[in-house]
Design an enzyme around this catalytic site. Structure first.
Site, PDB file in Angstrom:
ATOM      1  CG  HIS A   1      15.887  -4.346  21.210  1.00  0.00           C
ATOM      2  ND1 HIS A   1      15.783  -5.581  20.617  1.00  0.00           N
ATOM      3  CD2 HIS A   1      14.692  -4.121  21.818  1.00  0.00           C
ATOM      4  CE1 HIS A   1      14.588  -6.078  20.862  1.00  0.00           C
ATOM      5  NE2 HIS A   1      13.903  -5.223  21.607  1.00  0.00           N
TER       6      HIS A   1
ATOM      7  CE  LYS B   1      -1.099  -0.702  -5.083  1.00  0.00           C
ATOM      8  NZ  LYS B   1      -0.157  -0.381  -3.990  1.00  0.00           N
TER       9      LYS B   1
ATOM     10  CG  HIS C   1      13.078  -4.858  26.108  1.00  0.00           C
ATOM     11  ND1 HIS C   1      12.541  -6.116  26.215  1.00  0.00           N
ATOM     12  CD2 HIS C   1      12.908  -4.491  24.814  1.00  0.00           C
ATOM     13  CE1 HIS C   1      12.060  -6.481  25.040  1.00  0.00           C
ATOM     14  NE2 HIS C   1      12.266  -5.511  24.183  1.00  0.00           N
ATOM     15  CD  GLU C   2      13.115  -0.568  23.742  1.00  0.00           C
ATOM     16  OE1 GLU C   2      13.712  -0.714  22.664  1.00  0.00           O
ATOM     17  OE2 GLU C   2      11.990  -1.063  23.968  1.00  0.00           O
TER      18      GLU C   2
ATOM     19  N   PRO D   1       0.810  -1.218   0.000  1.00  0.00           N
ATOM     20  CG  PRO D   1      -0.252  -1.220   2.072  1.00  0.00           C
ATOM     21  CD  PRO D   1       0.628  -2.032   1.209  1.00  0.00           C
TER      22      PRO D   1
HETATM   23  P1  ATP Z   1      -3.122   1.775  -1.873  1.00  0.00           P
HETATM   24  O1  ATP Z   1      -2.572   0.469  -2.340  1.00  0.00           O
HETATM   25  O2  ATP Z   1      -3.220   1.867  -0.396  1.00  0.00           O
HETATM   26  O3  ATP Z   1      -4.380   2.206  -2.593  1.00  0.00           O
HETATM   27  P2  ATP Z   1      -1.483   3.367  -3.614  1.00  0.00           P
HETATM   28  O4  ATP Z   1      -0.337   2.514  -4.020  1.00  0.00           O
HETATM   29  O5  ATP Z   1      -2.591   3.545  -4.583  1.00  0.00           O
HETATM   30  O6  ATP Z   1      -2.020   2.896  -2.205  1.00  0.00           O
HETATM   31  P3  ATP Z   1      -1.324   6.188  -3.740  1.00  0.00           P
HETATM   32  O7  ATP Z   1      -2.710   6.451  -3.277  1.00  0.00           O
HETATM   33  O8  ATP Z   1      -1.044   6.344  -5.186  1.00  0.00           O
HETATM   34  O9  ATP Z   1      -0.865   4.763  -3.229  1.00  0.00           O
HETATM   35  O10 ATP Z   1      -0.293   7.093  -2.936  1.00  0.00           O
HETATM   36  C1  ATP Z   1      -0.690   7.845  -1.806  1.00  0.00           C
HETATM   37  C2  ATP Z   1       0.069   9.154  -1.767  1.00  0.00           C
HETATM   38  O11 ATP Z   1       1.463   8.901  -1.570  1.00  0.00           O
HETATM   39  C3  ATP Z   1       0.011   9.925  -3.080  1.00  0.00           C
HETATM   40  O12 ATP Z   1      -1.105  10.749  -3.141  1.00  0.00           O
HETATM   41  C4  ATP Z   1       1.288  10.714  -3.049  1.00  0.00           C
HETATM   42  O13 ATP Z   1       1.118  11.888  -2.281  1.00  0.00           O
HETATM   43  C5  ATP Z   1       2.262   9.826  -2.297  1.00  0.00           C
HETATM   44  N1  ATP Z   1       3.126   9.052  -3.198  1.00  0.00           N
HETATM   45  C6  ATP Z   1       3.219   7.705  -3.280  1.00  0.00           C
HETATM   46  N2  ATP Z   1       4.130   7.335  -4.192  1.00  0.00           N
HETATM   47  C7  ATP Z   1       4.626   8.474  -4.727  1.00  0.00           C
HETATM   48  C8  ATP Z   1       5.599   8.762  -5.740  1.00  0.00           C
HETATM   49  N3  ATP Z   1       6.253   7.795  -6.377  1.00  0.00           N
HETATM   50  N4  ATP Z   1       5.848  10.054  -6.018  1.00  0.00           N
HETATM   51  C9  ATP Z   1       5.208  11.050  -5.380  1.00  0.00           C
HETATM   52  N5  ATP Z   1       4.283  10.844  -4.424  1.00  0.00           N
HETATM   53  C10 ATP Z   1       3.989   9.580  -4.084  1.00  0.00           C
END
Ligand code: ATP
Length: 516
Positions: free
Chosen positions: A349, A132, A345-346, A128
């Protein structure tokens, strides 16, 4: 929506008035005696009609996806994307790959003359927040196409046929407004393998999607982009040529890409001269584009909170810590005894990670954040894609060092190691089942294999974890003075940075180095 709210408000007033009038019937009040029986019946009738209308309007299934519901209000311009490839940082090879699709949309006649068919479906998959959706919007922006966003979960309904109808409506509109990009986020919500969980409504929706994808004629410039975090769950039919046949992995950014993403997200922010973006990129290993964007935004908010006109490196450090370790707990109520345990603990690590050189320790803290009572902020000194068996063993030792330190100092263990145990066990399991790094030899196992041979695997996993724990304990025994010194300093100051940690190590000369 507004109409619904007004109806709800009048309904509430009607219900209150009706209740008062019913009450008045049995316990008459002089102030209501002037209201005639006719008026009373009118109030009750109107309330009942409103109630029936409200209940029935709420239970009607919505037949179109939310992107299309306010079609009248949404002007065509609103569906145009203003994102361009300049807004997508890093991901150069993906942008290059998409260039061909963009050219296809922009110069479709050139390709059609050659008899080439437009690629119908592109599937982005990966963790995520990696960009994408942003990439899909950028394709729409670069081609001035209509961008139609829908989330897979919007098509999942309890009423059979509703999801399929929504798919049909979405495609109809895309064709009408071509060139257009349909982006279906979380496509796994409708596209999971049909034999895995048989669900009539879901199957119908997926079938409709397949039918729509097959039904394009080549004159329509409509591209469907799907996104998922789980490619392995998708139905084969969805992935075959002619449908989503281009699969593009969008992963977490490497060091160079992180630098570029941070540049994009700090472009319009006033940065202090001392800020080195490369340095911030180094400290944010493993974070997604969305998390980096969040850090840049958090840093700006922290600067405003501190009444500063420029964002400094301290604001960025605080933002990174906020994103990595969670929100700082104000006025924590940690008992003194627990504070001692957390310090030990920390310290455990940090010392083992430093000696085994698994990561660069940046900060040790016993200020509670999120659910953690303490944490060690560390990052690798470079992006790594391959790990040796010894490096994985060292990682396990670093993770188990917190518990080992508790055992060594207090001769007692606590529940504080829960998260460490999860992570260490995960690495050990991967070593046995995926990397062939156990005495079972070079073999990988799938879920079925694992289920049927779990007893043997458990012994192998345990051997690895026991060895990692023993190594951690040995290092801490041989460096017990440093452990006590770091833990005591933590008790006193709550936070130790990497320079202070180096200074403590110097006092005790050459510590035992297990990595060599
Ligand atoms: P999900 O799988 O959770 O839907 P996603 O892969 O679709 O997530 P996005 O929604 O495209 O992720 O990215 C969230 C935000 O992160 C974007 O609006 C942007 O601000 C930032 N971001 C992520 N990747 C980039 C990138 N390569 N360049 C610039 N901004 C980015």
């Amino acid at each position: 929506m507004k109409k619904k709210k007004i109806t709800f408000l009048i309904l509430i007033i009607g219900l209150i008035a009706s209740t008062i009038l019913i009450y008045d019937k049995y316990y008459p009040s002089p102030s209501l005696s002037k209201i005639s029986i006719g008026d009373r019946i009118t109030v009750w009738t109107v309330t009942i009609i409103l109630l029936i209308y409200y209940v029935s309007s709420n239970s009607k299934p919505q037949l179109v996806p939310s992107v299309l519901t306010n079609e009248k209000e949404t002007s065509r311009e609103k569906d145009k994307s203003n994102v361009s490839f300049n807004d997508v940082a890093g991901l150069e090879e993906i942008k290059e790959e998409l260039q061909e699709t963009i050219d296809f949309i922009n110069n479709s006649s050139k390709y059609r003359k050659m008899g080439a068919k437009i690629p119908k479906g592109i599937l982005f998959y990966g963790p995520p927040g990696t960009g994408k959706t942003l990439l899909a919007k950028a394709v729409a922006g670069e081609t001035n196409s209509t961008f139609l966003y829908a989330s897979g979960s919007e098509f999942v309904e309890k009423y059979v046929g509703v999801g399929a109808k929504r798919v049909r409506t979405l495609f109809e509109r895309a064709k009408k407004e071509a060139p257009s990009i349909i982006f279906i986020d979380e496509i796994d919500a409708i596209g999971t393998k049909r034999n895995l969980d048989s669900n009539n409504e879901k199957d119908q929706t997926l079938n409709q999607l397949l039918v729509e994808m097959d039904g394009f004629n080549t004159d329509e410039t409509v591209i469907i982009i799907g996104a998922t975090n789980r490619l392995d769950l998708l139905d084969e039919a969805l992935l075959r040529p002619g449908r989503f046949d281009r699969h593009i992995y969008v992963g977490n950014p490497n060091m160079k890409a992180r630098e570029k993403i941070l540049q994009v997200h700090t472009k319009n922010k006033p940065l202090d001269k001392t800020i080195d973006i490369v340095d911030i990129a180094k400290k944010t290993h493993g974070l997604s584009g969305a998390e980096l964007a969040n850090i840049a935004n958090e840093a700006a908010i922290i600067a405003v909170r501190n009444n500063k006109s420029k964002i400094s490196i301290d604001h960025f450090d605080a933002a990174i810590e906020r994103v990595l370790a969670g929100l700082e707990v104000k006025n924590p109520t940690v008992l003194l005894k627990e504070k001692k345990t957390v310090s030990v603990h920390e310290a455990g690590h940090a010392i083992v990670s430093k000696i085994l050189k698994t990561d660069l320790v940046q900060k040790i803290s016993i200020v509670p954040r999120g659910q953690a009572l303490g944490y060690v902020l560390k990052f690798p000194d470079e992006d790594r894609y391959l790990f040796t068996k010894q490096e994985l063993m060292n990682k396990i030792s670093g993770l188990l060092a917190g518990r080992a330190a508790e055992q060594l100092i207090f001769n007692e263990i606590t529940t504080g190691a829960k998260d460490d145990l999860d992570k260490a066990t995960h690495i050990a399991k991967e070593m046995v089942c995926s990397y062939g790094m156990s005495s079972l030899g070079p073999m990988a196992m799938d879920e079925q294999h694992i289920k049927h041979n779990y007893d043997i695997l458990r012994i192998e996993i345990k051997k690895i974890l026991d060895k990692g724990y023993k190594d951690a304990l040995k290092i801490l025994e041989e460096n017990k003075d440093i452990l006590n010194h770091v833990a005591n300093t933590l008790m006193e100051k709550e936070i130790i940075d990497n320079e202070e940690l180096d200074a403590i190590f110097k006092i005790y000369e050459n510590p035992f180095d297990c990595a060599t």
